[in-house]
Design a protein around this motif. Structure first.
Motif, PDB file in Angstrom:
ATOM      1  N   THR A 149       0.830  -1.195   0.000  1.00 64.23           N
ATOM      2  CA  THR A 149       0.000   0.000   0.000  1.00 64.23           C
ATOM      3  C   THR A 149       0.872   1.256   0.000  1.00 64.23           C
ATOM      4  O   THR A 149       2.097   1.194   0.051  1.00 64.23           O
ATOM      5  CB  THR A 149      -0.942  -0.016   1.208  1.00 64.23           C
ATOM      6  N   ALA A 150       0.219   2.415  -0.057  1.00 64.43           N
ATOM      7  CA  ALA A 150       0.933   3.673  -0.237  1.00 64.43           C
ATOM      8  C   ALA A 150       1.869   4.008   0.911  1.00 64.43           C
ATOM      9  O   ALA A 150       2.807   4.798   0.739  1.00 64.43           O
ATOM     10  CB  ALA A 150      -0.074   4.806  -0.428  1.00 64.43           C
ATOM     11  N   ASP A 151       1.660   3.414   2.073  1.00 63.53           N
ATOM     12  CA  ASP A 151       2.557   3.637   3.208  1.00 63.53           C
ATOM     13  C   ASP A 151       3.797   2.756   3.156  1.00 63.53           C
ATOM     14  O   ASP A 151       4.615   2.765   4.084  1.00 63.53           O
ATOM     15  CB  ASP A 151       1.823   3.420   4.536  1.00 63.53           C
ATOM     16  N   GLY A 152       3.942   1.985   2.067  1.00 68.63           N
ATOM     17  CA  GLY A 152       5.120   1.148   1.917  1.00 68.63           C
ATOM     18  C   GLY A 152       5.069  -0.136   2.716  1.00 68.63           C
ATOM     19  O   GLY A 152       6.098  -0.795   2.899  1.00 68.63           O
ATOM     20  N   GLU A 153       3.884  -0.555   3.145  1.00 69.17           N
ATOM     21  CA  GLU A 153       3.724  -1.778   3.919  1.00 69.17           C
ATOM     22  C   GLU A 153       3.191  -2.897   3.027  1.00 69.17           C
ATOM     23  O   GLU A 153       2.311  -2.674   2.187  1.00 69.17           O
ATOM     24  CB  GLU A 153       2.769  -1.556   5.099  1.00 69.17           C
ATOM     25  N   LEU A 154       3.728  -4.104   3.217  1.00 74.77           N
ATOM     26  CA  LEU A 154       3.235  -5.285   2.514  1.00 74.77           C
ATOM     27  C   LEU A 154       2.143  -5.923   3.354  1.00 74.77           C
ATOM     28  O   LEU A 154       2.382  -6.324   4.500  1.00 74.77           O
ATOM     29  CB  LEU A 154       4.376  -6.277   2.277  1.00 74.77           C
ATOM     30  N   ARG A 155       0.947  -6.000   2.804  1.00 70.43           N
ATOM     31  CA  ARG A 155      -0.207  -6.514   3.536  1.00 70.43           C
ATOM     32  C   ARG A 155      -0.773  -7.748   2.833  1.00 70.43           C
ATOM     33  O   ARG A 155      -0.748  -7.833   1.611  1.00 70.43           O
ATOM     34  CB  ARG A 155      -1.315  -5.456   3.618  1.00 70.43           C
ATOM     35  N   ARG A 156      -1.302  -8.652   3.615  1.00 69.02           N
ATOM     36  CA  ARG A 156      -2.075  -9.764   3.073  1.00 69.02           C
ATOM     37  C   ARG A 156      -3.537  -9.436   3.306  1.00 69.02           C
ATOM     38  O   ARG A 156      -3.963  -9.204   4.441  1.00 69.02           O
ATOM     39  CB  ARG A 156      -1.714 -11.076   3.764  1.00 69.02           C
ATOM     40  N   VAL A 157      -4.323  -9.367   2.238  1.00 65.49           N
ATOM     41  CA  VAL A 157      -5.733  -9.014   2.371  1.00 65.49           C
ATOM     42  C   VAL A 157      -6.582 -10.194   1.934  1.00 65.49           C
ATOM     43  O   VAL A 157      -6.280 -10.882   0.957  1.00 65.49           O
ATOM     44  CB  VAL A 157      -6.086  -7.751   1.562  1.00 65.49           C
ATOM     45  N   GLU A 158      -7.641 -10.423   2.701  1.00 65.28           N
ATOM     46  CA  GLU A 158      -8.494 -11.582   2.512  1.00 65.28           C
ATOM     47  C   GLU A 158      -9.950 -11.157   2.567  1.00 65.28           C
ATOM     48  O   GLU A 158     -10.258  -9.994   2.881  1.00 65.28           O
ATOM     49  CB  GLU A 158      -8.184 -12.631   3.591  1.00 65.28           C
ATOM     50  N   PRO A 159     -10.895 -12.067   2.259  1.00 65.82           N
ATOM     51  CA  PRO A 159     -12.314 -11.715   2.326  1.00 65.82           C
ATOM     52  C   PRO A 159     -12.680 -11.075   3.654  1.00 65.82           C
ATOM     53  O   PRO A 159     -12.212 -11.490   4.720  1.00 65.82           O
ATOM     54  CB  PRO A 159     -13.010 -13.071   2.139  1.00 65.82           C
ATOM     55  N   GLY A 160     -13.518 -10.046   3.590  1.00 63.89           N
ATOM     56  CA  GLY A 160     -13.894  -9.286   4.764  1.00 63.89           C
ATOM     57  C   GLY A 160     -13.198  -7.945   4.844  1.00 63.89           C
ATOM     58  O   GLY A 160     -13.648  -7.042   5.552  1.00 63.89           O
ATOM     59  N   SER A 161     -12.114  -7.796   4.096  1.00 63.75           N
ATOM     60  CA  SER A 161     -11.373  -6.532   4.081  1.00 63.75           C
ATOM     61  C   SER A 161     -11.932  -5.609   3.005  1.00 63.75           C
ATOM     62  O   SER A 161     -12.252  -6.046   1.892  1.00 63.75           O
ATOM     63  CB  SER A 161      -9.888  -6.810   3.812  1.00 63.75           C
ATOM     64  N   ASP A 162     -12.019  -4.313   3.317  1.00 68.27           N
ATOM     65  CA  ASP A 162     -12.437  -3.341   2.310  1.00 68.27           C
ATOM     66  C   ASP A 162     -11.478  -3.336   1.120  1.00 68.27           C
ATOM     67  O   ASP A 162     -11.898  -3.176  -0.030  1.00 68.27           O
ATOM     68  CB  ASP A 162     -12.474  -1.930   2.919  1.00 68.27           C
ATOM     69  N   LEU A 163     -10.207  -3.503   1.412  1.00 68.59           N
ATOM     70  CA  LEU A 163      -9.206  -3.489   0.353  1.00 68.59           C
ATOM     71  C   LEU A 163      -9.370  -4.705  -0.558  1.00 68.59           C
ATOM     72  O   LEU A 163      -9.175  -4.609  -1.774  1.00 68.59           O
ATOM     73  CB  LEU A 163      -7.808  -3.452   0.969  1.00 68.59           C
ATOM     74  N   PHE A 164      -9.732  -5.837   0.015  1.00 61.25           N
ATOM     75  CA  PHE A 164      -9.982  -7.042  -0.778  1.00 61.25           C
ATOM     76  C   PHE A 164     -11.128  -6.793  -1.752  1.00 61.25           C
ATOM     77  O   PHE A 164     -11.059  -7.169  -2.921  1.00 61.25           O
ATOM     78  CB  PHE A 164     -10.307  -8.209   0.155  1.00 61.25           C
ATOM     79  N   TRP A 165     -12.167  -6.130  -1.265  1.00 61.92           N
ATOM     80  CA  TRP A 165     -13.301  -5.796  -2.127  1.00 61.92           C
ATOM     81  C   TRP A 165     -12.866  -4.859  -3.251  1.00 61.92           C
ATOM     82  O   TRP A 165     -13.167  -5.078  -4.427  1.00 61.92           O
ATOM     83  CB  TRP A 165     -14.418  -5.146  -1.305  1.00 61.92           C
ATOM     84  N   ALA A 166     -12.139  -3.813  -2.910  1.00 62.68           N
ATOM     85  CA  ALA A 166     -11.804  -2.768  -3.879  1.00 62.68           C
ATOM     86  C   ALA A 166     -10.890  -3.262  -4.983  1.00 62.68           C
ATOM     87  O   ALA A 166     -11.047  -2.891  -6.150  1.00 62.68           O
ATOM     88  CB  ALA A 166     -11.158  -1.584  -3.163  1.00 62.68           C
ATOM     89  N   LEU A 167      -9.924  -4.087  -4.636  1.00 63.04           N
ATOM     90  CA  LEU A 167      -8.941  -4.535  -5.619  1.00 63.04           C
ATOM     91  C   LEU A 167      -9.559  -5.445  -6.668  1.00 63.04           C
ATOM     92  O   LEU A 167      -9.136  -5.444  -7.826  1.00 63.04           O
ATOM     93  CB  LEU A 167      -7.785  -5.256  -4.919  1.00 63.04           C
ATOM     94  N   ARG A 168     -10.547  -6.214  -6.306  1.00 66.04           N
ATOM     95  CA  ARG A 168     -11.134  -7.190  -7.241  1.00 66.04           C
ATOM     96  C   ARG A 168     -12.214  -6.521  -8.088  1.00 66.04           C
ATOM     97  O   ARG A 168     -13.384  -6.594  -7.809  1.00 66.04           O
ATOM     98  CB  ARG A 168     -11.698  -8.374  -6.472  1.00 66.04           C
ATOM     99  N   GLY A 169     -11.742  -5.849  -9.115  1.00 63.55           N
ATOM    100  CA  GLY A 169     -12.622  -5.121 -10.014  1.00 63.55           C
ATOM    101  C   GLY A 169     -12.329  -3.641 -10.048  1.00 63.55           C
ATOM    102  O   GLY A 169     -12.602  -2.967 -11.031  1.00 63.55           O
ATOM    103  N   GLY A 170     -11.730  -3.095  -8.966  1.00 58.18           N
ATOM    104  CA  GLY A 170     -11.365  -1.688  -8.927  1.00 58.18           C
ATOM    105  C   GLY A 170     -10.033  -1.409  -9.599  1.00 58.18           C
ATOM    106  O   GLY A 170      -9.764  -0.298 -10.025  1.00 58.18           O
TER     107      GLY A 170
END
Length: 430
Positions: A149-170
């Motif tokens: 993400t923009a803060d330079g952190e490596l994240r694992r995102v899974e179902p239930g996360s807003d980011l998981f929703w946004a990335l799949r199609g956004g």
């Protein structure tokens, strides 16, 4: 982190992608080999007030960047877990690598018509492919994402996360995906290929295909493409110099010859490649070009496909058009019309078809191509319900594209999440 600047050896090669009609001149390009390289690149860009863009194969490239371009083409790892029917794929992998690796275990991914396309960009765009009417979009089967993400952190995102929703199609604007995990399907083979018809038969074939596809079972995914082949020696003799209609088939059921019998009866075929094939040969169905070139394209989802619409398609993209594009009509519906178990960014699931036009362009021809495309899609406007992000090529106005491809409620949510995860607008391509 291997950072290259303009003029350095390797810089020009690193920024070149499949799409050559979009100029880009980043201040620096990072040839990433790992997630750690991506982290370092994002932190470098943020520290120097530079934007970040990412490129794997460059098939879906829509805008250049003057900031930092992260090239992920070297991140090609593919891991298959046959027990859980899951693939873990790094950011630069192409579908062909996943198809081959999964095929060794009798499995298949939800890949598209071209095995040369990058897995991550296709999936994040909401791409749908050869088994879409049976299983839906590739994004519907994602299980986890690794993203910087923009803060330079490596994240694992899974179902239930807003980011998981946004990335799949956004797709753009929220981070750099370094790896993706998704479900595979127990598919070894399918009945597939194409029927190619001569220009004189195109009007009749379009109408037969329209009626036939409207009643197609969910196990059948199909499109019809109108293509003007050049009169060149390297083009196969049956289609050389001809404007043809090519009906493409991917069928997961039985008795494929019986299913396509109405199409074979529509007109004499110039070529008939329909047969049972291993899924590892699925790229042969459309046989799309692999050499880089410049192109511009757009599309429209439509609520129906009536005679007036087919007449407009023939007028603006048929054998008599002044500069006919490659014109593809995909049958939607089936699983594409149903809500997935874990929704991502929405699309017009009520549409029955998507009409898409693509034209090869050079630097001086984009304006003419856009005007030609506009005539076609203006004629289809009374039945148009929206656009699909995977088939928007070469447009340079992200805000305008966003408003045309995302449902209003989803676009509001995407903008809210953009402010949360990238308040500084590091990822400016989105």
């Amino acid at each position: 982190m291997n950072l290259l600047r303009p003029g350095q050896a390797g810089y020009a090669d690193e920024i070149t992608g499949f799409q050559t009609a979009v100029a880009t001149a980043p201040a620096a390009v990072v040839a990433a080999e790992s997630a750690e390289d991506v982290v370092a690149a994002v932190r470098y860009a943020a520290g120097h007030g530079l934007s970040v863009a990412v490129q794997a194969t460059g098939h879906g490239l829509t805008a250049g960047t003057d900031g930092v371009l992260i090239s992920t083409r070297r991140m090609t790892g593919v891991e298959i877990d046959p027990g859980t029917r899951t693939a873990r794929v790094e950011a630069g992998a192409r579908w062909e690598a996943v198809i081959e690796a999964a095929g060794e275990h009798g499995l298949a991914p939800l890949s598209g018509s071209s095995p040369d396309v990058g897995v991550v960009g296709y999936t994040l765009s909401g791409g749908f492919g050869l088994m879409a009417r049976r299983y839906g979009r590739a994004a519907d089967h994602v299980r986890a994402l690794d993203v910087v993400t923009a803060d330079g952190e490596l994240r694992r995102v899974e179902p239930g996360s807003d980011l998981f929703w946004a990335l799949r199609g956004g797709r753009d604007g929220f981070g750099v995906v370094t790896a993706i995990e998704f479900a595979l399907l127990p598919v070894r083979e399918l009945y597939g290929g194409s029927l190619t018809f001569d220009s004189a038969d195109v009007p009749a074939v379009l109408r037969v295909w329209r009626t036939w596809s409207a009643a197609a079972p969910d196990t059948l995914t199909t499109s019809v493409a109108m293509i003007q082949y050049p009169d060149l020696p390297m083009v196969p003799a049956p289609v050389r110099g001809r404007h043809v209609a090519q009906v493409r088939i991917a069928y997961l059921g039985e008795n494929g010859d019986d299913v396509v019998a109405p199409l074979r009866a529509a007109a004499p075929a110039l070529a008939d490649t329909l047969r049972t094939i291993p899924f590892t040969e699925s790229g042969s169905i459309a046989a799309e070009p692999r050499q880089p070139h410049g192109y511009h394209g757009t599309n429209a989802t439509v609520s129906q496909l009536n005679d007036a619409m087919l007449d407009a398609v023939l007028e603006h993209a048929g054998p008599g058009a002044a500069a006919p594009p490659v014109l593809i009509i995909d049958r939607l519906g089936g699983a594409l019309a149903r809500n997935p178990e874990t929704p991502g960014v929405g699309w017009d699931s009520s549409a029955e078809y998507v009409v898409r036009a693509l034209s090869v362009v050079d630097g001086d021809g984009v304006a003419d191509v856009r005007r030609a495309h506009a005539k076609l899609f203006d004629a289809l406007a009374p039945w148009t319900t929206g656009r699909l992000l995977p088939f928007v090529y070469g447009e340079h106005a992200p805000e305008e594209v966003a408003e045309s491809v995302f449902p209003a409620a989803d676009l509001r949510r995407l903008r809210e999440l953009k402010r949360r995860y990238d308040a500084g607008n590091v990822f400016r391509a989105g």
